[in-house]
Write a protein that holds these residues in place. Structure first.
Motif, PDB file in Angstrom:
ATOM      1  N   SER A   5     -33.187  15.309  24.109  1.00 54.31           N
ATOM      2  CA  SER A   5     -31.946  15.339  24.906  1.00 54.31           C
ATOM      3  C   SER A   5     -32.563  15.936  26.292  1.00 54.31           C
ATOM      4  O   SER A   5     -32.262  15.516  27.145  1.00 54.31           O
ATOM      5  CB  SER A   5     -30.197  16.400  25.081  1.00 54.31           C
ATOM      6  OG  SER A   5     -30.892  17.547  24.682  1.00 54.31           O
ATOM      7  N   SER A  14     -31.387   7.189  28.647  1.00 51.44           N
ATOM      8  CA  SER A  14     -30.133   7.368  27.978  1.00 51.44           C
ATOM      9  C   SER A  14     -31.210   8.086  26.184  1.00 51.44           C
ATOM     10  O   SER A  14     -32.565   7.495  25.429  1.00 51.44           O
ATOM     11  CB  SER A  14     -29.557   6.666  26.801  1.00 51.44           C
ATOM     12  OG  SER A  14     -30.399   5.019  26.489  1.00 51.44           O
ATOM     13  N   ARG A  15     -30.741   8.869  25.523  1.00 54.21           N
ATOM     14  CA  ARG A  15     -31.060   8.849  24.069  1.00 54.21           C
ATOM     15  C   ARG A  15     -31.458   7.817  23.332  1.00 54.21           C
ATOM     16  O   ARG A  15     -32.897   7.489  22.714  1.00 54.21           O
ATOM     17  CB  ARG A  15     -30.273   9.571  23.405  1.00 54.21           C
ATOM     18  CG  ARG A  15     -30.009  11.391  23.455  1.00 54.21           C
ATOM     19  CD  ARG A  15     -28.774  11.664  22.272  1.00 54.21           C
ATOM     20  NE  ARG A  15     -29.817  12.566  21.707  1.00 54.21           N
ATOM     21  CZ  ARG A  15     -29.449  12.219  20.227  1.00 54.21           C
ATOM     22  NH1 ARG A  15     -28.706  11.534  19.631  1.00 54.21           N
ATOM     23  NH2 ARG A  15     -29.817  12.585  19.165  1.00 54.21           N
ATOM     24  N   THR A  16     -30.091   7.086  23.251  1.00 59.69           N
ATOM     25  CA  THR A  16     -30.821   5.532  22.585  1.00 59.69           C
ATOM     26  C   THR A  16     -31.924   4.971  22.362  1.00 59.69           C
ATOM     27  O   THR A  16     -32.707   4.195  22.563  1.00 59.69           O
ATOM     28  CB  THR A  16     -29.445   4.150  22.862  1.00 59.69           C
ATOM     29  OG1 THR A  16     -28.677   4.898  23.368  1.00 59.69           O
ATOM     30  CG2 THR A  16     -29.787   3.426  21.747  1.00 59.69           C
ATOM     31  N   THR A  17     -32.485   4.728  24.778  1.00 61.65           N
ATOM     32  CA  THR A  17     -33.205   4.026  24.971  1.00 61.65           C
ATOM     33  C   THR A  17     -34.416   4.820  24.518  1.00 61.65           C
ATOM     34  O   THR A  17     -35.895   4.794  23.807  1.00 61.65           O
ATOM     35  CB  THR A  17     -33.284   4.167  26.289  1.00 61.65           C
ATOM     36  OG1 THR A  17     -32.665   3.851  26.698  1.00 61.65           O
ATOM     37  CG2 THR A  17     -34.539   3.593  27.011  1.00 61.65           C
ATOM     38  N   LEU A  19     -34.880   6.255  21.687  1.00 64.36           N
ATOM     39  CA  LEU A  19     -35.425   6.036  20.715  1.00 64.36           C
ATOM     40  C   LEU A  19     -35.991   4.748  20.061  1.00 64.36           C
ATOM     41  O   LEU A  19     -36.721   4.125  19.085  1.00 64.36           O
ATOM     42  CB  LEU A  19     -34.450   6.633  19.435  1.00 64.36           C
ATOM     43  CG  LEU A  19     -33.033   8.152  19.112  1.00 64.36           C
ATOM     44  CD1 LEU A  19     -32.223   7.726  19.038  1.00 64.36           C
ATOM     45  CD2 LEU A  19     -34.643   8.814  18.025  1.00 64.36           C
ATOM     46  N   TYR A  20     -35.677   3.972  21.376  1.00 65.88           N
ATOM     47  CA  TYR A  20     -36.065   3.103  20.667  1.00 65.88           C
ATOM     48  C   TYR A  20     -37.838   2.854  21.204  1.00 65.88           C
ATOM     49  O   TYR A  20     -38.300   2.177  20.337  1.00 65.88           O
ATOM     50  CB  TYR A  20     -35.480   1.748  22.259  1.00 65.88           C
ATOM     51  CG  TYR A  20     -35.801   0.438  22.211  1.00 65.88           C
ATOM     52  CD1 TYR A  20     -35.834  -0.345  20.885  1.00 65.88           C
ATOM     53  CD2 TYR A  20     -36.330  -0.011  22.966  1.00 65.88           C
ATOM     54  CE1 TYR A  20     -36.453  -1.718  21.255  1.00 65.88           C
ATOM     55  CE2 TYR A  20     -37.089  -1.376  23.048  1.00 65.88           C
ATOM     56  CZ  TYR A  20     -36.620  -2.174  22.331  1.00 65.88           C
ATOM     57  OH  TYR A  20     -36.596  -3.540  22.524  1.00 65.88           O
ATOM     58  N   LYS A  23     -40.028   3.673  19.139  1.00 61.51           N
ATOM     59  CA  LYS A  23     -40.228   3.268  17.304  1.00 61.51           C
ATOM     60  C   LYS A  23     -41.067   1.933  17.643  1.00 61.51           C
ATOM     61  O   LYS A  23     -42.261   1.612  17.018  1.00 61.51           O
ATOM     62  CB  LYS A  23     -38.917   1.697  17.485  1.00 61.51           C
ATOM     63  CG  LYS A  23     -38.290   1.528  16.483  1.00 61.51           C
ATOM     64  CD  LYS A  23     -36.693   0.363  16.504  1.00 61.51           C
ATOM     65  CE  LYS A  23     -37.178  -0.569  15.277  1.00 61.51           C
ATOM     66  NZ  LYS A  23     -35.969  -0.965  15.649  1.00 61.51           N
TER      67      LYS A  23
END
Ligand SMILES: C[S@@+](CC[C@H](N)C(=O)[O-])C[C@H]1O[C@@H](n2cnc3c(N)ncnc32)[C@H](O)[C@@H]1O
Length: 392
Positions: A5, A14-17, A19-20, A23
């Motif tokens: 965060s 964002s957090r999702t970005t 994580l992407y 990856k």
């Protein structure tokens, strides 16, 4: 160390970005014993760099290759080129917006708008409350609206005492006029200025002549000239606009318009004017054209702002034919026609310069004079087009 965060907050995604990105290997988080993922300062910097490269147009895959030291110079220089082009476009857009807000020079703003979208620019000026005459002038001169009145006053101060308001010579005008039938009984002259050609028409034909110009000073001079020459019965002077001709359809055998068709644009003028012509009537216009397929950079850059719609003879001929005209003749005006115009104009500017040192109008006229005087006649010129309207 950053929690996910915290890192998201620092780089603004964002957090999702994140994580992407992880990856794909841009960042490498470590899982702590308590289960939280943490990231290092290096991760934050790699992210910042990747995002900057992406903003420069690289794909994420290309960004990662760069981060890993595998720089593809070909791709980078291609992206750099695109970026440069984008910056130029954005700067133009910025100039336009700041012009609309009144933050930049009006002169540049109008030049830019006129080049980009001449018709839309003209309509926009009308919507801003300018009269048709003012709008045409602003459009043509790309002048500064803030000094509009002064500019126009200076312009007229220069031109008023001059006999010619455009390049021309009696022999060229007579040659073009020779196509008008002896049986013609009504001729219209458009943008007649002070009436030099109007008198030639009166002298060389038996037709009734109507001469229009939207500059009151020009019409006043025209009235005096035809009175002094005894043509008052034959010539009707009018202060009227070329783009709103106050005549019935099929009124004239011929129209003469020297050095003024640019004001409406060649095609638009032919389209509108032909409605007042009789069947088989003539339109005789002179227009500034390129006489070479590779104009010198200096002239190209000058005329691209002064006359953006300027083109070559072949294009004008094609446009006339497309509108249903038969071409009877076309020829370039003589060197003498230019001298008749610019020599007295230069003398007038020289006489006024000292008393009007700040005048933008004088500066603009001098700029144009410099162009004429440095020109050997091979690059551009006024060209006569003698056109017959084909029977509909
Ligand atoms: C370059 S001068 C040419 C004058 C003259 N035909 C000559 O060759 O010497 C252009 C003329 O068009 C006139 N003019 C400009 N806008 C006009 C308009 N909308 N309607 C009628 N005349 C216009 C100007 O006042 C000026 O007299």
């Amino acid at each position: 160390m950053f929690l996910i965060s915290e890192l998201a907050k620092r780089v603004g995604v964002s957090r999702t970005t994140l994580l992407y990105y992880e990856k794909l290997g841009v960042i490498r988080g470590q899982r702590l014993d308590n289960g939280y993922r943490v990231y290092t300062e290096l991760d934050a910097q790699r992210l910042t760099l990747a995002m900057q490269l992406q903003a420069g147009g690289l794909s994420l895959k290309e960004c990662i290759a760069c981060l890993n030291g595998k720089i593809d110079k070909g791709i980078l220089s291609e992206r750099l080129h695109l970026l440069d082009e984008e910056i130029v476009q954005k700067q133009k857009a910025r100039k336009l917006l700041s012009g609309l807000l009144g933050e930049s020079s009006n002169r540049d703003f109008h030049a830019q708008l006129n080049e980009l979208a001449p018709q839309a620019h003209y309509e926009w000026l009308l919507q801003q409350g300018f009269t048709e005459k003012e709008a045409q002038r602003i459009r043509w001169l790309s002048k500064d609206m803030n000094t509009h009145d002064q500019y126009m006053q200076d312009f007229l101060t220069v031109f008023e005492p001059l006999t010619r308001w455009g390049p021309g010579d009696e022999s060229d005008t007579l040659k073009a006029m020779s196509y008008i039938s002896d049986n013609a009984d009504s001729i219209l002259e458009i943008g007649s200025g002070k009436g030099l050609s109007t008198c030639l028409l009166a002298e060389h034909s038996n037709a009734q002549i109507t001469a229009i110009d939207n500059e009151p000073i020009a019409v006043t001079n025209l009235v005096e000239l035809i009175d002094s020459k005894g043509y008052a019965e034959q010539v009707t002077p009018m202060c009227a606009s070329m783009s709103e001709l106050p005549f019935k359809a099929h009124s004239f055998d011929a129209i003469l318009a020297e050095s003024c068709v640019y004001i409406m644009g060649f095609e638009e003028a032919l389209k509108q004017w032909q409605t007042v012509l009789k069947a088989d009537g003539l339109i005789i216009v002179s227009d500034l054209v390129w006489l070479t397929s590779k104009p010198n950079e200096k002239y190209q850059s000058f005329w691209s702002t002064e006359y953006p719609a300027m083109t070559n003879v072949d294009t004008r001929l094609m446009q006339a034919k497309k509108l249903g005209f038969e071409v009877l003749d076309d020829f370039t005006i003589s060197a003498k026609a230019w001298q008749n115009y610019w020599q007295p104009l230069q003398a007038r500017v020289n006489a006024l310069k000292a008393s009007m040192p700040e005048s933008q109008a004088i500066k603009d006229i001098q700029r144009e004079l410099d162009i004429y005087q440095s020109h050997d006649g091979s690059q551009f010129g006024y060209h006569f087009f003698v056109l017959r309207r084909k029977e509909l």
